[in-house]
Design a protein around this motif. Sequence first.
Motif, PDB file in Angstrom:
ATOM      1  N   UNK A  78       0.836  -1.193   0.000  1.00 19.70           N
ATOM      2  CA  UNK A  78       0.000   0.000   0.000  1.00 19.70           C
ATOM      3  C   UNK A  78       0.882   1.258   0.000  1.00 19.70           C
ATOM      4  N   UNK A  79       1.932   1.201   0.794  1.00 13.90           N
ATOM      5  CA  UNK A  79       2.843   2.344   0.869  1.00 13.90           C
ATOM      6  C   UNK A  79       3.476   2.621  -0.497  1.00 13.90           C
ATOM      7  N   UNK A  80       3.755   1.553  -1.234  1.00 15.26           N
ATOM      8  CA  UNK A  80       4.352   1.704  -2.561  1.00 15.26           C
ATOM      9  C   UNK A  80       3.327   2.096  -3.623  1.00 15.26           C
ATOM     10  N   UNK A  92       6.304 -10.595  -9.954  1.00 18.36           N
ATOM     11  CA  UNK A  92       7.581 -10.807  -9.276  1.00 18.36           C
ATOM     12  C   UNK A  92       8.193 -12.118  -9.739  1.00 18.36           C
ATOM     13  N   UNK A  93       7.337 -13.104  -9.905  1.00 15.57           N
ATOM     14  CA  UNK A  93       7.775 -14.413 -10.353  1.00 15.57           C
ATOM     15  C   UNK A  93       8.507 -14.314 -11.688  1.00 15.57           C
ATOM     16  N   UNK A 118       8.996  -4.388  -7.766  1.00 16.83           N
ATOM     17  CA  UNK A 118       7.704  -3.838  -7.376  1.00 16.83           C
ATOM     18  C   UNK A 118       7.476  -2.484  -8.054  1.00 16.83           C
ATOM     19  N   UNK A 119       8.530  -1.764  -8.293  1.00 18.58           N
ATOM     20  CA  UNK A 119       8.416  -0.482  -8.974  1.00 18.58           C
ATOM     21  C   UNK A 119       7.892  -0.681 -10.398  1.00 18.58           C
ATOM     22  N   UNK A 131       6.146  -3.199 -11.383  1.00 19.19           N
ATOM     23  CA  UNK A 131       4.769  -3.662 -11.250  1.00 19.19           C
ATOM     24  C   UNK A 131       3.848  -2.467 -11.058  1.00 19.19           C
ATOM     25  N   UNK A 132       4.304  -1.544 -10.249  1.00 20.17           N
ATOM     26  CA  UNK A 132       3.479  -0.366  -9.980  1.00 20.17           C
ATOM     27  C   UNK A 132       3.149   0.355 -11.289  1.00 20.17           C
ATOM     28  N   UNK A 133       4.153   0.521 -12.105  1.00 21.90           N
ATOM     29  CA  UNK A 133       3.962   1.170 -13.393  1.00 21.90           C
ATOM     30  C   UNK A 133       2.935   0.405 -14.231  1.00 21.90           C
ATOM     31  N   UNK A 134       3.111  -0.910 -14.260  1.00 22.41           N
ATOM     32  CA  UNK A 134       2.201  -1.736 -15.061  1.00 22.41           C
ATOM     33  C   UNK A 134       0.772  -1.626 -14.536  1.00 22.41           C
ATOM     34  N   UNK A 135       0.631  -1.630 -13.221  1.00 21.28           N
ATOM     35  CA  UNK A 135      -0.701  -1.632 -12.626  1.00 21.28           C
ATOM     36  C   UNK A 135      -1.374  -0.263 -12.655  1.00 21.28           C
TER      37      UNK A 135
END
Lengths: 162, 162
Positions: free
Chosen positions: A29-31, A61-62, A67-68, A70-74
């Motif tokens: 959540x913080x990220x 991640x797999x 996570x950064x 992933x954040x962009x993708x999401x």
Amino acid sequence: MGIGRHDLLTIGQLAERSGLATSALRYYEKLGLIHADRTTGNQRRFARSTLRRVAFVRAAQQVGLSLEEVRTALDRLPHDRAPSHQEWNAVAIAWQRRIDRQIAELELMKRKLTGCIGCGCLSLTRCALYNAEDRAAQAGPGARYLLTRDPASGPEPLPSAE
Amino acid sequence: MGIGRHDLLTIGQLAERSGLATSALRYYEKLGLIHADRTTGNQRRFARSTLRRVAFVRAAQQVGLSLEEVRTALDRLPHDRAPSHQEWNAVAIAWQRRIDRQIAELELMKRKLTGCIGCGCLSLTRCALYNAEDRAAQAGPGARYLLTRDPASGPEPLPSAE
DNA sequence: GTGCAACTTGAAGTCGACTTCAAGTCAAGC
DNA sequence: GCTTGACTTGAAGTCGACTTCAAGTTGCAC
């Protein structure tokens, strides 16, 4: 089938259903990977769709994303409601391409290894695995693309008996 | 073609040719991934075959192994001379199997995603991606096999329109 | 309306895989 | 034989991805 309070999950429930620790979810959540509304008493309440987002994060991640990344993708998905069919498809398709790339890379690695097994891999001057790294060094300090296709040269010839 | 001092590499030369920093190589040596003889003045001298080992380490990391896992895998190879054809083949073949597993996992993930795109993925009760995670939670706390085949159940049915 | 598990926060700790630093030693070309 | 770049060590720092801790607050079953 009204919208009851079962449509919102506490962090404990989300943790249980996603298999992640609550600390990890707070971290996500913080990220900005997931979003929670708050009760009047300041406790988190997650939309059910968060489960899908979390599944996505773990899958990403797999495949090796940070996570950064992933954040962009999401960021293409709404953070507080279930995504539309279209929104989801866009992300899923981009995602498949990423997986395809990863598979291609692994297959390249495997092919190189196959060459090594069949041929005179023990000759350092001919081993593709070895040479891949060695050429990386030529590209300058910090060159670290590993067994990836060399960006500076065309597709690599398969290693062969000669 | 005698055995001259060019058969031994200083850490700087190994770094240059492998594309890794000297600090990383020292770290690898400390972990037992590579081995160096010492000069009378205590400087490292690496056998040329170390280049192959280093290439291997990097490739293994790419596939997702930790350095500890790599160390175990590499323990089958001699640390101070070039491996025999047989020794190398054994490792290479085990390695290929590992890559195959990784590819299979990615393809499973991709298939699930394909199902999601075509079908009613937005239904939380049917999305394979979502359900994979959710079932993981049922398996008990700490269950974290992600999108892997569920060890407790047979091969997963492909997600479909129904 | 009370008791207690589940929640809240920020700070600090951990782990893997390194990098950076400081202070000193070695090797080799001139 | 001296200079200089490459090497040596151990300790500390960094980064991502979390976990653990301490001290306090909330929600809900009874």
